[in-house]
Design a protein around this motif. Sequence first.
Motif, PDB file in Angstrom:
ATOM      1  N   ILE A 165      11.224  10.777   2.718  1.00  0.00           N
ATOM      2  CA  ILE A 165      11.967  10.169   1.602  1.00  0.00           C
ATOM      3  C   ILE A 165      12.383   8.747   1.985  1.00  0.00           C
ATOM      4  O   ILE A 165      12.178   7.793   1.217  1.00  0.00           O
ATOM      5  N   ALA A 166      12.944   8.595   3.190  1.00  0.00           N
ATOM      6  CA  ALA A 166      13.420   7.270   3.623  1.00  0.00           C
ATOM      7  C   ALA A 166      12.283   6.248   3.640  1.00  0.00           C
ATOM      8  O   ALA A 166      12.484   5.079   3.308  1.00  0.00           O
ATOM      9  N   LEU A 167      11.089   6.709   3.997  1.00  0.00           N
ATOM     10  CA  LEU A 167       9.939   5.789   4.082  1.00  0.00           C
ATOM     11  C   LEU A 167       9.190   5.666   2.753  1.00  0.00           C
ATOM     12  O   LEU A 167       8.178   4.992   2.674  1.00  0.00           O
ATOM     13  N   ASP A 168       9.706   6.345   1.728  1.00  0.00           N
ATOM     14  CA  ASP A 168       9.113   6.327   0.384  1.00  0.00           C
ATOM     15  C   ASP A 168       7.635   6.750   0.391  1.00  0.00           C
ATOM     16  O   ASP A 168       6.787   6.126  -0.243  1.00  0.00           O
ATOM     17  N   ILE A 169       7.350   7.791   1.135  1.00  0.00           N
ATOM     18  CA  ILE A 169       5.995   8.344   1.133  1.00  0.00           C
ATOM     19  C   ILE A 169       5.821   9.118  -0.173  1.00  0.00           C
ATOM     20  O   ILE A 169       6.628   9.993  -0.499  1.00  0.00           O
ATOM     21  N   VAL A 206       3.440  18.245  -2.116  1.00  0.00           N
ATOM     22  CA  VAL A 206       4.767  17.783  -2.530  1.00  0.00           C
ATOM     23  C   VAL A 206       4.624  16.404  -3.173  1.00  0.00           C
ATOM     24  O   VAL A 206       3.884  15.553  -2.673  1.00  0.00           O
ATOM     25  N   VAL A 207       5.316  16.226  -4.287  1.00  0.00           N
ATOM     26  CA  VAL A 207       5.390  14.916  -4.928  1.00  0.00           C
ATOM     27  C   VAL A 207       6.798  14.381  -4.692  1.00  0.00           C
ATOM     28  O   VAL A 207       7.785  15.093  -4.941  1.00  0.00           O
ATOM     29  N   ASN A 208       6.889  13.149  -4.183  1.00  0.00           N
ATOM     30  CA  ASN A 208       8.187  12.513  -3.936  1.00  0.00           C
ATOM     31  C   ASN A 208       8.445  11.483  -5.033  1.00  0.00           C
ATOM     32  O   ASN A 208       7.853  10.407  -5.048  1.00  0.00           O
ATOM     33  N   ASP A 209       9.340  11.851  -5.950  1.00  0.00           N
ATOM     34  CA  ASP A 209       9.652  10.952  -7.060  1.00  0.00           C
ATOM     35  C   ASP A 209      11.026  10.349  -6.789  1.00  0.00           C
ATOM     36  O   ASP A 209      12.048  10.961  -7.104  1.00  0.00           O
ATOM     37  N   ASN A 218      14.089  17.256   9.248  1.00  0.00           N
ATOM     38  CA  ASN A 218      14.218  15.823   9.552  1.00  0.00           C
ATOM     39  C   ASN A 218      13.000  15.041   9.077  1.00  0.00           C
ATOM     40  O   ASN A 218      13.122  13.904   8.608  1.00  0.00           O
ATOM     41  N   ALA A 219      11.828  15.657   9.205  1.00  0.00           N
ATOM     42  CA  ALA A 219      10.604  14.970   8.764  1.00  0.00           C
ATOM     43  C   ALA A 219      10.668  14.700   7.256  1.00  0.00           C
ATOM     44  O   ALA A 219      10.271  13.624   6.792  1.00  0.00           O
ATOM     45  N   LEU A 220      11.204  15.650   6.493  1.00  0.00           N
ATOM     46  CA  LEU A 220      11.296  15.462   5.041  1.00  0.00           C
ATOM     47  C   LEU A 220      12.253  14.314   4.709  1.00  0.00           C
ATOM     48  O   LEU A 220      11.991  13.514   3.807  1.00  0.00           O
ATOM     49  N   THR A 273       0.845  -1.193   0.000  1.00  0.00           N
ATOM     50  CA  THR A 273       0.000   0.000   0.000  1.00  0.00           C
ATOM     51  C   THR A 273       0.882   1.245   0.000  1.00  0.00           C
ATOM     52  O   THR A 273       1.825   1.350   0.778  1.00  0.00           O
ATOM     53  N   LYS A 274       0.578   2.182  -0.909  1.00  0.00           N
ATOM     54  CA  LYS A 274       1.407   3.394  -1.008  1.00  0.00           C
ATOM     55  C   LYS A 274       0.885   4.453  -0.021  1.00  0.00           C
ATOM     56  O   LYS A 274      -0.324   4.607   0.139  1.00  0.00           O
ATOM     57  N   ILE A 275       1.824   5.130   0.601  1.00  0.00           N
ATOM     58  CA  ILE A 275       1.443   6.114   1.627  1.00  0.00           C
ATOM     59  C   ILE A 275       1.507   7.531   1.050  1.00  0.00           C
ATOM     60  O   ILE A 275       2.476   7.905   0.390  1.00  0.00           O
TER      61      ILE A 275
END
Length: 290
Positions: free
Chosen positions: A59-63, A96-99, A53-55, A9-11
């Motif tokens: 990224i680390a959690l691939d949200i 924000v889009v995390n690609d 740090n949250a950002l 499931t994508k977050i």
Amino acid sequence: MKDSFHLNTKIIGLLGHPIKQSYSPFIHNVTVELKKLDYIYLPFDVPAANLKNALKGMIALDIKGFNITIPHKENILQFMNDVSEEASIIGSVNTVVNDDGKLTGYNTDINGILESLNPYKDDIFGKEVSIVGAGGSARAVIYTLIRYFKPAVIHIINRTEQRAEALKKYFSDKMKYDGIKTKELFPPDLVGIFSNSKLIINATPVGMYPDQDDIVTSLENSFVKDQIVFDLVYNPPQTKLLKLAASHGAIPISGLKMLVHQAAKSFELWTNEEMPFDQIYKSLQLFIGD
Ligand code: NAP
């Protein structure tokens, strides 16, 4: 609401502080359910000091993507790899889009404002309009009006007139628009300005729950028939301002429409899927008890 999710499931989510009052988890998770998509939208309560740090964590959690709300909408720009032209002009990001670790910032409030006012585009063109407020959402409103609606005059009315002056200077430099006039918020003076305006927009929190009895002006002759009155406040959906304006024949537009339209654009940026606007808008009205 989502009753199950899987390992893949994508977050998606929301980053802000405080976020307890947000309707975004409802809007996005109901959309995911209706469209049978494999996403979940989670709220993350992040105070200002923890943004950087949250950002890294996102990224680390691939949200895959997230909304940004107070107090981060301006501060987050420095952490973006890329920012859309519109968000960059306004100086504010709400999506924000995390690609794969590359973060791109957008401002979908513009889409919310544009979609809410679009049915009245011809009425607004070349006319006088009034905005109360000179904060972040007023910037998005002014940008959208100049870019898409081309009014002849934009009155910016604000409690602190210097902030209105700063916006006037900013938009005349940035967008070469010289139709802005400023005024300090003083209700007796609003009667003349408001009654000559085809469109009035409240871009302050005045009238928002739990202070729903507040109003920027209760002077009845400020409002006229067929005028358009748009309140960015969405809780309550029908504010005292909208009720008073409607009682004088004005067309009221609730901030709840903008809220769902901006969410729809964010959802599309993350998932490439369309949000069923009418269904979500009605569900949200029921959820709020409007
Ligand atoms: P902001 O950046 O903090 O700006 C607030 C503005 O309101 C400032 O111009 C401030 O005047 C003025 N203000 C605050 N309290 C006031 C009071 N008691 N009397 C007179 N003026 C007052 O806030 P924002 O982000 O622009 O948000 C404004 C409102 O829009 C909020 O209610 C927010 O929930 C709503 N909003 C709705 C949507 C939506 O989708 N419907 C999206 C974004 C925002 P000073 O300059 O004098 O401080």
